[in-house]
Motif scaffolding. Structure first.
Motif, PDB file in Angstrom:
ATOM      1  N   GLU A 121      41.079 -13.026  29.575  1.00 26.51           N
ATOM      2  CA  GLU A 121      41.634 -14.176  28.860  1.00 26.51           C
ATOM      3  C   GLU A 121      40.621 -14.775  27.885  1.00 26.51           C
ATOM      4  OE1 GLU A 121      43.814 -16.889  31.355  1.00 26.51           O
ATOM      5  OE2 GLU A 121      44.999 -15.262  32.232  1.00 26.51           O
ATOM      6  N   ASN A 122      39.658 -13.925  27.471  1.00 23.62           N
ATOM      7  CA  ASN A 122      38.702 -14.266  26.414  1.00 23.62           C
ATOM      8  C   ASN A 122      37.693 -15.346  26.788  1.00 23.62           C
ATOM      9  OD1 ASN A 122      39.663 -12.387  24.425  1.00 23.62           O
ATOM     10  ND2 ASN A 122      41.443 -13.729  24.136  1.00 23.62           N
ATOM     11  N   ASN A 123      37.417 -15.476  28.064  1.00 24.97           N
ATOM     12  CA  ASN A 123      36.310 -16.324  28.502  1.00 24.97           C
ATOM     13  C   ASN A 123      35.041 -15.480  28.510  1.00 24.97           C
ATOM     14  OD1 ASN A 123      37.840 -18.824  29.451  1.00 24.97           O
ATOM     15  ND2 ASN A 123      38.842 -17.209  30.638  1.00 24.97           N
ATOM     16  N   GLY A 124      33.963 -16.009  27.956  1.00 25.10           N
ATOM     17  CA  GLY A 124      32.705 -15.282  27.938  1.00 25.10           C
ATOM     18  C   GLY A 124      32.078 -15.203  29.317  1.00 25.10           C
ATOM     19  N   VAL A 125      31.478 -14.050  29.620  1.00 24.21           N
ATOM     20  CA  VAL A 125      30.817 -13.808  30.901  1.00 24.21           C
ATOM     21  C   VAL A 125      29.454 -13.184  30.619  1.00 24.21           C
ATOM     22  CG1 VAL A 125      30.936 -12.684  33.153  1.00 24.21           C
ATOM     23  CG2 VAL A 125      33.062 -13.339  31.973  1.00 24.21           C
ATOM     24  N   GLU A 126      28.417 -13.746  31.198  1.00 20.01           N
ATOM     25  CA  GLU A 126      27.085 -13.128  31.159  1.00 20.01           C
ATOM     26  C   GLU A 126      26.704 -12.726  32.574  1.00 20.01           C
ATOM     27  OE1 GLU A 126      22.380 -14.355  30.536  1.00 20.01           O
ATOM     28  OE2 GLU A 126      23.908 -15.514  29.477  1.00 20.01           O
ATOM     29  N   LEU A 127      26.233 -11.509  32.736  1.00 15.93           N
ATOM     30  CA  LEU A 127      25.687 -11.026  34.001  1.00 15.93           C
ATOM     31  C   LEU A 127      24.202 -10.813  33.764  1.00 15.93           C
ATOM     32  CD1 LEU A 127      28.414  -8.330  34.808  1.00 15.93           C
ATOM     33  CD2 LEU A 127      28.453 -10.771  35.384  1.00 15.93           C
ATOM     34  N   TYR A 128      23.337 -11.440  34.609  1.00 17.45           N
ATOM     35  CA  TYR A 128      21.914 -11.359  34.295  1.00 17.45           C
ATOM     36  C   TYR A 128      21.025 -11.394  35.530  1.00 17.45           C
ATOM     37  CZ  TYR A 128      20.983 -16.520  34.731  1.00 17.45           C
ATOM     38  OH  TYR A 128      20.803 -17.812  35.170  1.00 17.45           O
ATOM     39  N   TRP A 129      19.767 -11.048  35.297  1.00 23.36           N
ATOM     40  CA  TRP A 129      18.710 -11.063  36.306  1.00 23.36           C
ATOM     41  C   TRP A 129      17.491 -11.729  35.694  1.00 23.36           C
ATOM     42  CZ3 TRP A 129      14.094  -8.315  35.422  1.00 23.36           C
ATOM     43  CH2 TRP A 129      13.171  -8.321  36.488  1.00 23.36           C
ATOM     44  N   ASP A 130      16.828 -12.585  36.467  1.00 25.66           N
ATOM     45  CA  ASP A 130      15.640 -13.294  35.995  1.00 25.66           C
ATOM     46  C   ASP A 130      14.363 -12.542  36.333  1.00 25.66           C
ATOM     47  OD1 ASP A 130      16.665 -15.561  34.758  1.00 25.66           O
ATOM     48  OD2 ASP A 130      16.706 -16.739  36.618  1.00 25.66           O
ATOM     49  N   ARG A 131      13.460 -12.477  35.371  1.00 27.67           N
ATOM     50  CA  ARG A 131      12.096 -12.099  35.708  1.00 27.67           C
ATOM     51  C   ARG A 131      11.461 -13.223  36.525  1.00 27.67           C
ATOM     52  NH1 ARG A 131      12.426  -9.638  30.493  1.00 27.67           N
ATOM     53  NH2 ARG A 131      11.845  -7.434  30.608  1.00 27.67           N
ATOM     54  N   ASP A 132      10.424 -12.882  37.278  1.00 25.96           N
ATOM     55  CA  ASP A 132       9.721 -13.887  38.064  1.00 25.96           C
ATOM     56  C   ASP A 132       9.167 -14.976  37.145  1.00 25.96           C
ATOM     57  OD1 ASP A 132       8.492 -14.293  40.967  1.00 25.96           O
ATOM     58  OD2 ASP A 132       6.955 -14.853  39.480  1.00 25.96           O
ATOM     59  N   ARG A 133       9.208 -16.209  37.612  1.00 27.96           N
ATOM     60  CA  ARG A 133       8.752 -17.333  36.783  1.00 27.96           C
ATOM     61  C   ARG A 133       7.303 -17.183  36.328  1.00 27.96           C
ATOM     62  NH1 ARG A 133      11.285 -23.229  37.896  1.00 27.96           N
ATOM     63  NH2 ARG A 133      13.433 -22.616  38.370  1.00 27.96           N
ATOM     64  N   SER A 134       6.499 -16.458  37.101  1.00 32.63           N
ATOM     65  CA  SER A 134       5.100 -16.255  36.717  1.00 32.63           C
ATOM     66  C   SER A 134       4.984 -15.443  35.432  1.00 32.63           C
ATOM     67  CB  SER A 134       4.328 -15.566  37.845  1.00 32.63           C
ATOM     68  OG  SER A 134       4.850 -14.263  38.087  1.00 32.63           O
ATOM     69  N   ASN A 135       6.053 -14.761  35.048  1.00 37.62           N
ATOM     70  CA  ASN A 135       6.049 -13.962  33.824  1.00 37.62           C
ATOM     71  C   ASN A 135       6.673 -14.685  32.630  1.00 37.62           C
ATOM     72  OD1 ASN A 135       4.885 -11.628  35.026  1.00 37.62           O
ATOM     73  ND2 ASN A 135       6.861 -11.145  35.949  1.00 37.62           N
ATOM     74  N   TRP A 136       7.122 -15.926  32.837  1.00 39.84           N
ATOM     75  CA  TRP A 136       7.670 -16.704  31.728  1.00 39.84           C
ATOM     76  C   TRP A 136       6.526 -17.342  30.954  1.00 39.84           C
ATOM     77  CZ3 TRP A 136      12.015 -19.999  34.513  1.00 39.84           C
ATOM     78  CH2 TRP A 136      12.922 -19.128  35.137  1.00 39.84           C
ATOM     79  N   SER A 137       6.732 -17.543  29.682  1.00 39.28           N
ATOM     80  CA  SER A 137       5.718 -18.187  28.847  1.00 39.28           C
ATOM     81  C   SER A 137       6.267 -19.479  28.259  1.00 39.28           C
ATOM     82  CB  SER A 137       5.287 -17.256  27.707  1.00 39.28           C
ATOM     83  OG  SER A 137       4.622 -16.118  28.202  1.00 39.28           O
ATOM     84  N   TRP A 138       5.424 -20.497  28.270  1.00 35.46           N
ATOM     85  CA  TRP A 138       5.770 -21.788  27.684  1.00 35.46           C
ATOM     86  C   TRP A 138       4.784 -22.085  26.561  1.00 35.46           C
ATOM     87  CZ3 TRP A 138       9.796 -25.004  29.494  1.00 35.46           C
ATOM     88  CH2 TRP A 138      10.430 -24.553  30.675  1.00 35.46           C
ATOM     89  N   SER A 139       5.267 -22.677  25.492  1.00 36.59           N
ATOM     90  CA  SER A 139       4.408 -23.064  24.377  1.00 36.59           C
ATOM     91  C   SER A 139       4.826 -24.446  23.892  1.00 36.59           C
ATOM     92  CB  SER A 139       4.536 -22.045  23.237  1.00 36.59           C
ATOM     93  OG  SER A 139       3.762 -22.438  22.127  1.00 36.59           O
ATOM     94  N   HIS A 140       3.900 -25.400  24.013  1.00 39.92           N
ATOM     95  CA  HIS A 140       4.159 -26.778  23.568  1.00 39.92           C
ATOM     96  C   HIS A 140       5.431 -27.338  24.205  1.00 39.92           C
ATOM     97  CE1 HIS A 140       0.944 -26.146  20.705  1.00 39.92           C
ATOM     98  NE2 HIS A 140       1.576 -25.097  20.208  1.00 39.92           N
ATOM     99  N   GLY A 141       5.608 -27.060  25.494  1.00 38.39           N
ATOM    100  CA  GLY A 141       6.728 -27.618  26.232  1.00 38.39           C
ATOM    101  C   GLY A 141       8.037 -26.885  26.083  1.00 38.39           C
TER     102      GLY A 141
END
Length: 289
Positions: A121-141
């Motif tokens: 019925e045309n609703n968007g669906v995302e299926l996903y997996w997260d990398r571990d938070r230790s592998n995320w990068s933050w820059s200036h918040g």
């Protein structure tokens, strides 16, 4: 700097997404047989699907309603988060086998790997997996995210196991985030950050805003890619309710007070508070404990 007392609790999470649907049987079959969710309950005009005891989708039969315009405010996609790459591969393969024409793309977002579909019925669906938070990068918040090419066939070759093909109900799944179409990003920021209490994690100019609690990459997002200038929604098929889960009733009470302070009309029973965003999307915040 936003005071912590005006923020949602760090362990806030998303609950089930409720959709109004025209064909309850077909939509139930899609999320059960293709996405590989379990029917947790089915009672008349309502079907609840999820994994284990975790509700993911609530489908409400509303055949009398019409589809909204693609340019209206509402749901961009419901994003279902899987515990492992194997579990994600199982679901992606299942959809590809049963509804191959619903696949719309895949991306490596640095923080996650994501596959996109459109339900019957045309609703968007995302299926996903997260990398571990230790592998995320933050820059200036701001969280560093990108949209890199992700080869779906290569992903399946690397992560799809015989077990996953035979039994796609592997591991847990939950709503990781909800992405909305809105009329303008600044109004979304004023409501979801300044009033509701999320924090901005990244923003793409005037076209998209990503917000979260507790340093997640995003629990909600809002964009104007199809819907710039859209006003409040009319009753239609599609998104009926977004559920946000906070740790306890004290968190619900604090949020209710904050929203009332800003003049947001609320309906609350102590354990949950419901209210409309500026585009008439119904949001319900519920105490998990």
């Amino acid at each position: 700097m936003t005071s912590t007392q005006n923020l949602l609790a760090p362990d806030t999470s998303m609950g089930a997404v409720t959709l109004r649907v025209a064909d309850l049987d077909a939509m139930t079959a899609y999320y059960r047989d293709a996405v590989a969710l379990q029917v947790l309950s089915a009672d008349g005009d309502v079907a609840l699907l999820g994994r284990g005891t975790t509700a993911v989708m609530i489908l409400v039969h509303a055949p009398e309603l019409k589809n909204a315009s693609p340019r209206d405010a509402g749901l961009f996609h419901t994003a279902i988060l899987f515990e492992t790459e194997e579990a994600l591969a199982a679901s992606v393969y299942s959809v590809a086998q049963k509804h191959p024409n619903t696949f719309t793309g895949s991306s490596d977002h640095l923080v996650s790997k994501a596959f996109y579909f459109t339900d019957p019925e045309n609703n968007g669906v995302e299926l996903y997996w997260d990398r571990d938070r230790s592998n995320w990068s933050w820059s200036h918040g701001s969280i560093e995210m990108s949209t890199l090419y992700l080869d779906p066939n290569e992903f399946l070759q690397q992560n799809l196991t015989e077990r996953a093909v035979a039994q796609p109900l592997i591991g847990g799944a939950q709503v990781g985030h909800v992405h909305l179409q809105v009329g303008d990003v600044e109004t979304a920021r004023e409501f979801y950050v300044n009033r509701l209490g999320f924090e901005t994690t990244t923003r793409f100019g005037d076209s998209a805003l990503f917000v979260s609690a507790g340093g997640y990459h995003h629990h909600m997002a809002m964009n104007t890619w199809n819907s710039k200038g859209a006003g409040p929604r009319q009753l239609a098929l599609g998104l009926a309710q977004v559920d946000i889960r906070v740790p306890g009733v004290d968190d619900v009470g604090a949020l209710t007070e904050r929203l009332n302070h800003f003049g947001v009309q609320t309906r609350d029973d102590g354990a949950a508070v419901s209210f409309d965003d500026p585009w008439a999307n119904l949001i319900t915040v519920t105490a998990a404990g």
